[in-house]
Design a protein around this motif. Structure first.
Motif, PDB file in Angstrom:
ATOM      1  N   VAL A 100     -78.339 -22.107  24.834  1.00  0.00           N
ATOM      2  CA  VAL A 100     -79.236 -22.523  24.561  1.00  0.00           C
ATOM      3  C   VAL A 100     -80.786 -22.476  23.639  1.00  0.00           C
ATOM      4  O   VAL A 100     -80.778 -23.960  22.842  1.00  0.00           O
ATOM      5  N   ALA A 101     -81.052 -21.700  23.184  1.00  0.00           N
ATOM      6  CA  ALA A 101     -81.849 -21.015  22.210  1.00  0.00           C
ATOM      7  C   ALA A 101     -81.423 -21.771  20.994  1.00  0.00           C
ATOM      8  O   ALA A 101     -81.977 -21.929  20.036  1.00  0.00           O
ATOM      9  N   ALA A 102     -80.154 -21.365  20.652  1.00  0.00           N
ATOM     10  CA  ALA A 102     -79.299 -21.672  19.201  1.00  0.00           C
ATOM     11  C   ALA A 102     -79.027 -22.553  19.632  1.00  0.00           C
ATOM     12  O   ALA A 102     -79.378 -23.126  18.171  1.00  0.00           O
ATOM     13  N   ALA A 103     -79.072 -23.639  20.163  1.00  0.00           N
ATOM     14  CA  ALA A 103     -78.707 -24.442  19.953  1.00  0.00           C
ATOM     15  C   ALA A 103     -79.969 -25.809  19.293  1.00  0.00           C
ATOM     16  O   ALA A 103     -79.641 -26.341  19.365  1.00  0.00           O
ATOM     17  N   GLU A 104     -81.091 -25.094  19.687  1.00  0.00           N
ATOM     18  CA  GLU A 104     -82.482 -26.023  20.098  1.00  0.00           C
ATOM     19  C   GLU A 104     -82.585 -25.322  18.095  1.00  0.00           C
ATOM     20  O   GLU A 104     -82.960 -25.926  17.383  1.00  0.00           O
ATOM     21  N   ALA A 105     -82.409 -24.360  18.320  1.00  0.00           N
ATOM     22  CA  ALA A 105     -82.572 -24.083  17.073  1.00  0.00           C
ATOM     23  C   ALA A 105     -81.632 -24.667  15.188  1.00  0.00           C
ATOM     24  O   ALA A 105     -82.601 -25.130  14.559  1.00  0.00           O
ATOM     25  N   GLU A 106     -81.200 -25.097  16.119  1.00  0.00           N
ATOM     26  CA  GLU A 106     -79.897 -25.421  15.024  1.00  0.00           C
ATOM     27  C   GLU A 106     -80.269 -26.918  14.884  1.00  0.00           C
ATOM     28  O   GLU A 106     -79.893 -27.674  14.020  1.00  0.00           O
ATOM     29  N   GLY A 107     -80.438 -27.406  16.838  1.00  0.00           N
ATOM     30  CA  GLY A 107     -81.284 -28.856  16.715  1.00  0.00           C
ATOM     31  C   GLY A 107     -82.582 -29.250  15.563  1.00  0.00           C
ATOM     32  O   GLY A 107     -82.722 -30.073  15.246  1.00  0.00           O
ATOM     33  N   ARG A 108     -83.500 -28.031  15.956  1.00  0.00           N
ATOM     34  CA  ARG A 108     -84.530 -28.613  15.051  1.00  0.00           C
ATOM     35  C   ARG A 108     -84.061 -28.477  13.572  1.00  0.00           C
ATOM     36  O   ARG A 108     -84.834 -28.839  12.550  1.00  0.00           O
TER      37      ARG A 108
END
Length: 152
Positions: A100-108
Protein backbone atom coordinates in the motif's frame (compact mmCIF):
# COMPACT_ATOMS: atom_id res chain seq x y z
CA UNK A 1 12.67 -9.97 7.77
CA UNK A 2 12.90 -7.05 5.38
CA UNK A 3 10.18 -6.59 2.76
CA UNK A 4 11.08 -4.75 -0.44
CA UNK A 5 8.64 -3.56 -3.09
CA UNK A 6 9.09 -2.89 -6.77
CA UNK A 7 7.29 -3.39 -10.04
CA UNK A 8 6.60 -7.00 -10.85
CA UNK A 9 6.32 -8.53 -14.30
CA UNK A 10 3.06 -10.46 -14.71
CA UNK A 11 4.98 -13.55 -15.84
CA UNK A 12 7.02 -13.44 -12.61
CA UNK A 13 3.79 -13.38 -10.59
CA UNK A 14 2.35 -16.67 -11.92
CA UNK A 15 2.79 -18.63 -8.66
CA UNK A 16 1.24 -15.76 -6.72
CA UNK A 17 -1.71 -15.57 -9.14
CA UNK A 18 -2.27 -19.31 -8.69
CA UNK A 19 -2.18 -19.03 -4.90
CA UNK A 20 -4.54 -16.04 -4.96
CA UNK A 21 -7.02 -17.82 -7.23
CA UNK A 22 -6.93 -20.93 -5.02
CA UNK A 23 -7.70 -18.82 -1.95
CA UNK A 24 -10.48 -16.88 -3.65
CA UNK A 25 -12.27 -19.91 -5.12
CA UNK A 26 -14.54 -20.04 -2.09
CA UNK A 27 -15.82 -16.55 -2.91
CA UNK A 28 -16.36 -17.07 -6.62
CA UNK A 29 -19.87 -17.74 -7.82
CA UNK A 30 -20.56 -20.08 -10.72
CA UNK A 31 -17.15 -20.05 -12.35
CA UNK A 32 -13.73 -21.50 -11.75
CA UNK A 33 -10.93 -19.00 -11.26
CA UNK A 34 -8.83 -18.15 -14.28
CA UNK A 35 -5.48 -19.82 -14.80
CA UNK A 36 -2.46 -17.76 -13.78
CA UNK A 37 -1.26 -17.36 -17.37
CA UNK A 38 -4.63 -15.88 -18.37
CA UNK A 39 -4.44 -13.43 -15.47
CA UNK A 40 -0.87 -12.46 -16.37
CA UNK A 41 -1.85 -11.82 -20.00
CA UNK A 42 -4.79 -9.70 -18.87
CA UNK A 43 -2.59 -7.53 -16.62
CA UNK A 44 0.11 -7.21 -19.29
CA UNK A 45 -2.47 -6.01 -21.83
CA UNK A 46 -4.09 -3.43 -19.52
CA UNK A 47 -2.45 -0.04 -20.15
CA UNK A 48 -3.90 1.48 -16.96
CA UNK A 49 -2.63 -1.33 -14.71
CA UNK A 50 0.56 -1.37 -12.68
CA UNK A 51 1.64 -4.56 -10.94
CA UNK A 52 3.63 -4.04 -7.75
CA UNK A 53 5.35 -6.88 -5.95
CA UNK A 54 6.46 -7.50 -2.37
CA UNK A 55 9.69 -9.44 -2.04
CA UNK A 56 11.50 -11.33 0.70
CA UNK A 57 14.99 -11.37 -0.75
CA UNK A 58 14.52 -12.20 -4.43
CA UNK A 59 11.32 -14.20 -3.89
CA UNK A 60 8.00 -12.53 -4.72
CA UNK A 61 5.64 -13.01 -1.76
CA UNK A 62 2.77 -10.71 -2.66
CA UNK A 63 1.32 -8.41 -5.28
CA UNK A 64 -0.91 -5.40 -5.71
CA UNK A 65 -2.73 -4.45 -8.91
CA UNK A 66 -3.05 -0.69 -9.17
CA UNK A 67 -5.27 0.98 -11.78
CA UNK A 68 -5.23 4.58 -12.95
CA UNK A 69 -8.72 6.02 -13.45
CA UNK A 70 -10.12 9.40 -14.46
CA UNK A 71 -11.74 11.20 -11.53
CA UNK A 72 -14.33 13.66 -12.80
CA UNK A 73 -14.96 15.38 -9.44
CA UNK A 74 -11.31 16.43 -9.09
CA UNK A 75 -10.57 16.73 -12.86
CA UNK A 76 -7.49 14.55 -12.50
CA UNK A 77 -6.65 10.90 -12.15
CA UNK A 78 -6.98 8.69 -9.12
CA UNK A 79 -5.83 5.17 -8.37
CA UNK A 80 -7.73 2.06 -7.45
CA UNK A 81 -6.25 -0.96 -5.76
CA UNK A 82 -7.93 -3.78 -7.62
CA UNK A 83 -6.26 -6.78 -5.97
CA UNK A 84 -3.86 -7.20 -3.08
CA UNK A 85 -2.53 -10.61 -2.05
CA UNK A 86 0.23 -11.85 0.25
CA UNK A 87 1.20 -15.51 0.59
CA UNK A 88 -0.21 -16.87 3.87
CA UNK A 89 3.24 -17.70 5.28
CA UNK A 90 4.21 -14.01 5.02
CA UNK A 91 1.06 -12.37 6.38
CA UNK A 92 1.39 -10.19 9.44
CA UNK A 93 4.98 -9.25 8.56
CA UNK A 94 4.36 -5.92 6.84
CA UNK A 95 4.05 -6.99 3.20
CA UNK A 96 0.53 -5.61 2.68
CA UNK A 97 1.49 -2.35 4.39
CA UNK A 98 4.59 -2.11 2.16
CA UNK A 99 2.50 -2.70 -0.97
CA UNK A 100 0.00 0.00 0.00
CA UNK A 101 2.90 2.37 0.74
CA UNK A 102 4.34 1.60 -2.71
CA UNK A 103 0.93 2.34 -4.26
CA UNK A 104 0.81 5.61 -2.32
CA UNK A 105 4.25 6.58 -3.62
CA UNK A 106 3.16 5.74 -7.16
CA UNK A 107 0.04 7.87 -6.75
CA UNK A 108 1.96 10.82 -5.35
CA UNK A 109 4.44 10.61 -8.24
CA UNK A 110 1.52 10.67 -10.69
CA UNK A 111 -0.28 13.45 -8.74
CA UNK A 112 -3.47 11.41 -8.30
CA UNK A 113 -6.31 12.82 -6.25
CA UNK A 114 -6.66 9.64 -4.21
CA UNK A 115 -6.49 5.85 -4.19
CA UNK A 116 -9.52 3.77 -3.43
CA UNK A 117 -10.16 0.12 -2.81
CA UNK A 118 -12.86 -2.21 -1.64
CA UNK A 119 -12.58 -4.88 1.03
CA UNK A 120 -14.93 -7.79 1.72
CA UNK A 121 -16.76 -7.14 5.00
CA UNK A 122 -15.55 -10.40 6.53
CA UNK A 123 -11.81 -9.83 5.95
CA UNK A 124 -11.08 -8.58 9.47
CA UNK A 125 -7.28 -8.71 9.19
CA UNK A 126 -7.31 -6.51 6.09
CA UNK A 127 -9.88 -4.15 7.61
CA UNK A 128 -7.78 -3.77 10.77
CA UNK A 129 -4.71 -2.81 8.71
CA UNK A 130 -6.60 -0.40 6.46
CA UNK A 131 -8.27 1.27 9.46
CA UNK A 132 -4.76 2.05 10.75
CA UNK A 133 -3.27 3.39 7.50
CA UNK A 134 -6.16 5.02 5.64
CA UNK A 135 -9.37 6.93 6.28
CA UNK A 136 -12.63 5.04 6.10
CA UNK A 137 -15.24 6.73 3.92
CA UNK A 138 -19.01 7.06 4.04
CA UNK A 139 -19.35 5.29 0.69
CA UNK A 140 -20.44 1.71 0.12
CA UNK A 141 -19.38 -0.46 -2.77
CA UNK A 142 -22.09 -1.84 -5.03
CA UNK A 143 -22.03 -4.04 -8.09
CA UNK A 144 -24.44 -4.34 -10.99
CA UNK A 145 -23.99 -7.90 -12.21
CA UNK A 146 -24.13 -7.89 -16.00
CA UNK A 147 -22.86 -11.47 -16.29
CA UNK A 148 -23.70 -13.27 -13.03
CA UNK A 149 -21.40 -16.22 -13.65
CA UNK A 150 -18.36 -14.01 -14.26
CA UNK A 151 -18.65 -11.56 -11.37
CA UNK A 152 -18.33 -11.72 -7.62
Amino acid sequence: MSIATRRLLPTDALPLFDAYAAEMRGLLHGRAAARAAEAAALIAAAPAATLLGAFAGDAPIGFLVLLELPEIVFARCCGQIEDLFVLPAYRGRGAARALVAAAEAEGRARTWSHIRWFVPEGDMAAIALYDRIAARTDWRAYILRLEPDASL
